[in-house]
Design a protein around this motif. Structure first.
Motif, PDB file in Angstrom:
ATOM      1  N   THR A 816     -13.787  45.234  32.604  1.00 41.07           N
ATOM      2  CA  THR A 816     -12.357  44.968  32.460  1.00 41.07           C
ATOM      3  C   THR A 816     -11.528  46.069  33.103  1.00 41.07           C
ATOM      4  O   THR A 816     -11.988  47.199  33.287  1.00 41.07           O
ATOM      5  CB  THR A 816     -11.959  44.837  30.988  1.00 41.07           C
ATOM      6  OG1 THR A 816     -12.202  46.081  30.319  1.00 41.07           O
ATOM      7  CG2 THR A 816     -12.751  43.729  30.305  1.00 41.07           C
ATOM      8  N   GLY A 818      -8.272  46.685  31.867  1.00 44.73           N
ATOM      9  CA  GLY A 818      -7.150  46.815  30.959  1.00 44.73           C
ATOM     10  C   GLY A 818      -6.667  45.483  30.422  1.00 44.73           C
ATOM     11  O   GLY A 818      -7.306  44.439  30.574  1.00 44.73           O
ATOM     12  N   SER A 821      -0.079  43.562  30.458  1.00 44.33           N
ATOM     13  CA  SER A 821       1.051  43.940  29.600  1.00 44.33           C
ATOM     14  C   SER A 821       2.049  42.808  29.408  1.00 44.33           C
ATOM     15  O   SER A 821       2.852  42.834  28.472  1.00 44.33           O
ATOM     16  CB  SER A 821       1.765  45.167  30.184  1.00 44.33           C
ATOM     17  OG  SER A 821       2.299  44.864  31.475  1.00 44.33           O
ATOM     18  N   ASN A 908       1.550  48.488  26.252  1.00 44.77           N
ATOM     19  CA  ASN A 908       0.393  49.087  26.940  1.00 44.77           C
ATOM     20  C   ASN A 908      -0.707  49.234  25.893  1.00 44.77           C
ATOM     21  O   ASN A 908      -0.780  50.216  25.175  1.00 44.77           O
ATOM     22  CB  ASN A 908       0.767  50.433  27.548  1.00 44.77           C
ATOM     23  CG  ASN A 908      -0.379  51.056  28.331  1.00 44.77           C
ATOM     24  OD1 ASN A 908      -1.343  50.370  28.687  1.00 44.77           O
ATOM     25  ND2 ASN A 908      -0.275  52.351  28.590  1.00 44.77           N
ATOM     26  N   SER A 910      -4.849  48.681  24.250  1.00 43.32           N
ATOM     27  CA  SER A 910      -6.280  48.825  24.557  1.00 43.32           C
ATOM     28  C   SER A 910      -7.036  47.539  24.314  1.00 43.32           C
ATOM     29  O   SER A 910      -8.104  47.317  24.911  1.00 43.32           O
ATOM     30  CB  SER A 910      -6.890  49.936  23.695  1.00 43.32           C
ATOM     31  OG  SER A 910      -6.221  51.156  23.892  1.00 43.32           O
TER      32      SER A 910
END
Length: 1008
Positions: A816, A818, A821, A908, A910
């Motif tokens: 991945t 991230g 957003s 933002n 995880s």
């Protein structure tokens, strides 16, 4: 008559009075060659029980008569005898015992001075074993030597452990060979640690190649205790304590769970007033107790050791439902008939009884259910508050409600669906498995000392194990996927027998500065596995009276197994030479012929060579600089492995019966292939190169060992032919050679021990290993393809893979980049740059193999107190969590999925938003760093004063308290980072791992 009796008594009376009158006091100081006093030295009047022990300044004082002999003795020093002629002071200087500096280690078919060893061997002596409070041999080994990984198959009582010496050297089973008192055994699980005298771990090919086809994964040699001439001992050890789970893992609570589900668009989940912490409710405290008793002694002609040991350990899940009991009896006898004949017997008989819960399952395990069931479900319902839907569901399916011992109804999942079951009910009531086993491991030997330096030994051993496994599942109905409407069970008995007959001759001779030793031998062995009983079936609720597997409902099954042979004959030899204890050379070769292999490849030959140079024995060496010993050594050799081979690989078998029933096709008798021939199968061969250095300094107080090794396993054998057989074939291939695996790394062991003038003694030992594991070649698959390993719900094409250029059985999934957003979706990497995310984009997302392994212990002692601390850990290994259910959206999760989630555009985060979490289950978002450091033992002991014990006729009494596996330092968010697994391709795969329990123990050691 009376006068004669009086005369007989007069002389002894005068002599006795005279000895009192003329007894004189003598005192002095005992020190070493540097002048430092030695506390704890035994000072005894020879031939009597009169004696004392030096204090912490090395001083002693006692009364004796002129003409007697004083004997000064202390471990690590040469005993010294001095005639007492009446002088008031006798000061003694004890010399170091070179036999301690050059301790003897056990190697294959013999022993050798450690200073002359040219291979890589690690030792665990009786002192370190005795200070351990571990209940199993594998736990004693863990963290105490370099290059050895010990990972629990499960934290459940009685579960074994996976031991790896210098990494996983095979695509399949990589367990080392176990030798107990010269006899091969498939398992060391039933050996009581209190019976062990020492453990030797043969790591390189030069030291293990004498075992040929079974030495590729290293060898662990265990020698049990024996009696000593003139030393009668009775010992009793006891240990009791409490176990509990000490974990930092957290799951979402009720409020978090409701918010998370609502954010995922599941509005049916609402707060119902319950907030169950399933980790706290599933795990409980559990008791542990162990008792060891042994007696030993003998004379120069006959020595004996006998023991009995009992361990009773409940589990932290289900308590008695995951209980383990082990009772072991041991007898070791040795007799010398003159100077020529020596005979001996080593035998142990063990009984085990283990109850187990369902575990190691990503759909049906107790721990897995604990991790995903919603917190809105109660453990049991309050009186009168059982939901009507639960009652109706049970009534409609004719199944009683699940209740505990007090009649309380267990909570049924409030919102979680599918296979999810109340884990407390699952562990305590629903599913019970019992393993009963008995093992006899025995060997007898005859040794003839034919001439000076020449002896011949014949040894016959047997390893017989009988096991019975029963399962019992009561009726329940939670959902259509989680239901059992009958009493269901199974029973299986397995009998395994191995006999081994070995004959070897040993000759050693010295010619001036030339010293040589030759060993040559022949052995034969055979192993047979039978399944005499196999029943399974079910009984309707109305018809059930008891668990009787002879009832008609439990069908007796004929186990259709292709017959195969497992016997082997071997010829082996070893030649050892040294010149003036300076220049060392050793060579060995073994030829094994096994019926497990095809006709043209039955025989394998395994050679090895090693050499060493003890530079500290050269004339130019400066012995005054404090450097006592320095040795360089190097070795090369080959070993084999047949542990992954069932046999008959070159035969094609056909059967007309499946599951006990004939194959019928359109009214005709049918048949099918059960295994397709592979006549080209060859020996799995491990080739290893090793260079090392051994160093001692400061009067041997400081020791250091370093090794570099490179181990290459060629033609690795895989038993599971389905990995290379197309599903359309209608049959499976037999075993095949999978490819080449390479392990390499450095190993370091460092130790320091000393005793101060004030009597404070301490020792510090540490070890560190590096490991690089790589598959360098893969066979029988197309270029760029892989062998598929362990499955998982979120990754149907395998969560582990075996691929050229990567670590063996690495983790497989999506990488991945991230979290988006704007949307909260997982951004998966397009590895092949085709603009689409497909299965072809899956790649390596982690490795279970650690880059570093380390361990150590610190021992301190002052006066009557002693302290021991042992630690162990790994770095660089990963863990993948596969207990998540992609098909079940209403399941709980670790709290970091909530705390670090995406909630709104611009975040933002995880982890993805709740609506997209399922997309993370087959990616590196469920892979975490599995590095950890665990304090395996913190132990404080106190030895009662000898003056007090002597009044009770007790020689030694030590009390201790110990915290075992109590502190763990890790970033892993799961229950336990010390994850092994039951299967070779599932190391580091967390399906809901039964964690290792922390223990608070109290124990005593008593000697008479």
């Amino acid at each position: 008559m009376k006068n004669r009796l009086l005369k007989k008594l007069i002389l002894p009376a005068f002599l006795f009075l005279g000895s009192i009158i003329y007894a004189q006091s003598v005192s002095g100081t005992v020190s070493d060659k540097t002048g430092l006093p030695i506390p704890g030295v035994n000072v005894v009047v020879e031939g009597t029980s009169i004696g004392t022990v030096t204090d912490f300044d090395g001083n002693y004082e006692l009364n004796t008569t002129a003409g007697s002999t004083l004997v000064f003795s202390f471990v690590g020093y040469q005993s010294q005898k001095i005639k007492f002629t009446g002088q008031p002071t006798i000061n003694v200087t004890l010399a170091e015992d070179t036999s301690v500096l050059d301790e003897v280690v056990v190697v294959g078919y013999g022993t050798k001075k450690k200073s002359l060893v040219t291979g890589a061997i690690s030792s665990i002596d009786s002192e370190r074993i005795g200070s351990s409070s571990n209940q199993r041999v594998e736990q004693v080994i863990q963290g105490r030597t370099s290059g050895v990984t010990v990972s629990s198959s499960s934290g459940a009582p009685g579960s074994g452990a996976k031991i790896r010496i210098r990494g996983a050297g095979s695509s399949g089973n990589s367990e080392p060979l176990y030798i107990v008192d010269g006899m091969k055994t498939s398992s060391i699980e039933d050996i009581a640690p209190s019976d062990i005298a020492n453990i030797e771990i043969l790591k390189d090919a030069a030291s293990s190649s004498i075992y040929g086809t079974e030495g590729a994964n290293g060898v662990i040699i265990i020698n049990t205790k024996s009696g000593r001439a003139g030393d009668f001992r009775v010992s009793f050890n006891s240990q009791t304590g409490v176990q509990f789970v000490n974990t930092g893992m957290e799951l979402m609570d009720a409020s978090q769970f409701v918010n998370y589900m609502n954010e995922a668009g599941i509005g049916t989940v609402s707060d119902n007033g319950y907030n169950t912490n399933w980790i706290d409710e599933t795990f409980s405290t559990a008791m542990l107790q162990r008792y060891d008793f042994n007696i030993s002694g003998g004379s120069e002609k006959f020595m004996y050791y006998a023991s009995a040991s009992h361990l009773d350990q409940d589990g932290v899940v289900g308590r008695s439902n995951s209980n383990f009991k082990r009772t072991t009896f041991r007898t070791n006898l040795k007799s010398k008939l003159g100077k020529v004949v020596e005979i001996g017997l080593n035998a142990t008989y063990s009984l085990t009884d283990r109850n187990g819960i369902q575990e190691n399952s990503d759909t049906r395990g107790v721990i897995q259910n604990m991790l995903i069931i919603d917190p809105l479900t109660p453990v049991t319902y309050p009186d009168g508050q059982v939901p009507q839907s639960v009652i109706d569901n049970a009534n409609n399916n004719g199944v009683p409600l699940l209740t505990d011992g007090a009649g309380n109804v267990y909570g049924y999942p409030a919102f979680s669906t599918g296979e999810v079951i109340n884990p407390v009910a699952y562990a305590n009531e629903i599913d019970k498995t019992n393993y009963d086993g008995e093992q006899l491991l025995a060997s007898i030997y005859l040794k003839l000392n034919l001439a000076e330096g020449l002896s011949v030994t014949s040894r016959f051993g047997i390893d017989q194990e009988d096991t019975e496994t029963t399962t019992r599942v009561i009726p329940y109905y939670v959902s259509s996927e989680a239901a059992n409407t009958t009493y269901t069970g199974s029973r299986e008995k397995v009998e395994r027998t191995r006999w081994l007959w070995e004959n070897f001759l040993t000759y050693e001779k010295s010619f001036g500065s030339h010293n040589l030793k030759l060993m040559a031998g022949y052995s034969a062995e055979d192993q047979e596995v039978l399944t005499p009983t196999k029943n399974s079936g079910s009984i309707a609720i109305a018809d059930f009276t008891e668990w009787d597997y002879n009832l008609p409902g439990f069908n007796t099954q004929q186990d259709i197994v292709d017959p195969y042979y497992d016997n082997m004959v071997s010829i082996y030899s070893r030649f050892s030479y040294d010149y003036a204890d300076k220049y060392l050379f050793e060579a060995s070769v073994r030829s094994d012929k096994s019926d497990k292999f095809p006709t043209d490849n039955k025989t394998g030959v395994f050679p090895s060579f090693s050499a060493g140079w003890i530079i500290s024995n050269e004339n130019f060496w400066n012995t005054q600089a404090g450097f006592n010993y320095l040795k360089f050594r190097a070795s090369w050799g080959q070993n084999g492995s047949r542990t992954n081979l069932k046999g008959n690989s070159d035969k094609t078998y056909i059967t007309n019966i499946v599951n006990g029933l004939p194959i019928i096709y359109e009214g005709n008798q049918g048949a099918e292939i059960t295994g397709y021939a592979n006549p080209n199968l060859v020996w799995e061969t491990s080739e290893q190169f090793d260079v090392g250095i051994d160093f001692r300094a400061l009067n041997s107080k400081l020791s250091f060992t370093a090794d570099y090794y490179k181990k290459t396993t060629r033609d690795a054998i895989v038993e599971d032919g389905s990995l290379i057989t197309p599903g359309s074939a209608g049959f499976l291939s037999n075993e095949f050679n999978a490819g080449t695996i390479e392990n390499s790394g450095f190993e370091f062991e460092l130790g320091f021990n000393d005793t101060t003038k004030g009597g404070f003694s301490y020792s510090i030992n540490a070890n560190l290993s590096t490991l690089k594991n790589e598959v360098t070649e893969i066979l029988f698959v197309p270029d760029g393809a892989s062998l598929v390993g362990a499955g998982a719900p979120q990754n149907a094409d395998g969560i582990t893979r075996f691929t050229e250029g990567l670590p063996s059985w690495y983790f497989y999934g999506y990488e991945t980049a991230g979290i988006d957003s704007a949307t909260g979706e997982v951004i998966k990497v397009d590895k092949n740059n085709d603009g689409n995310i497909t299965d072809s984009d899956k790649t390596m997302i982690g490795s279970p193999h650690p880059d570093l392994l380390y361990g150590g212990n610190i021992n301190l002692a002052y006066k009557a107190f002693d302290f021991n601390l042992q630690f162990q850990g790994t770095a660089g290994n990963d863990i993948v969590s596969v207990y998540h259910q992609p098909s079940r959206p209403i399941t709980n999760k670790p709290v970091h999925f909530y705390e670090n989630r995406w909630q709104q555009p611009g975040d933002n985060a995880s982890y993805p938003g709740a609506a997209n979490v399922i997309d993370s289950y087959d990616s590196d978002l469920v892979v975490e760093d599995g590095s950890y450091m665990r304090i395996k033992q913190i132990q404080l002991g106190y030895t009662l004063p000898e003056a007090f014990l002597s009044q009770l006729k007790i020689k030694h009494l030590r009390l201790y308290i110990s915290l075992d596996d109590y502190f763990t330092f890790t970033d892993y968010s799961g229950l336990d980072p010390e994850i092994g697994n039951f299967n070779y391709d599932s190391i580091g795969v967390d399906r809901g791992f039964y964690p290792t329990a922390a223990k608070a123990l109290f124990g005593l050691s008593l000697n008479f």
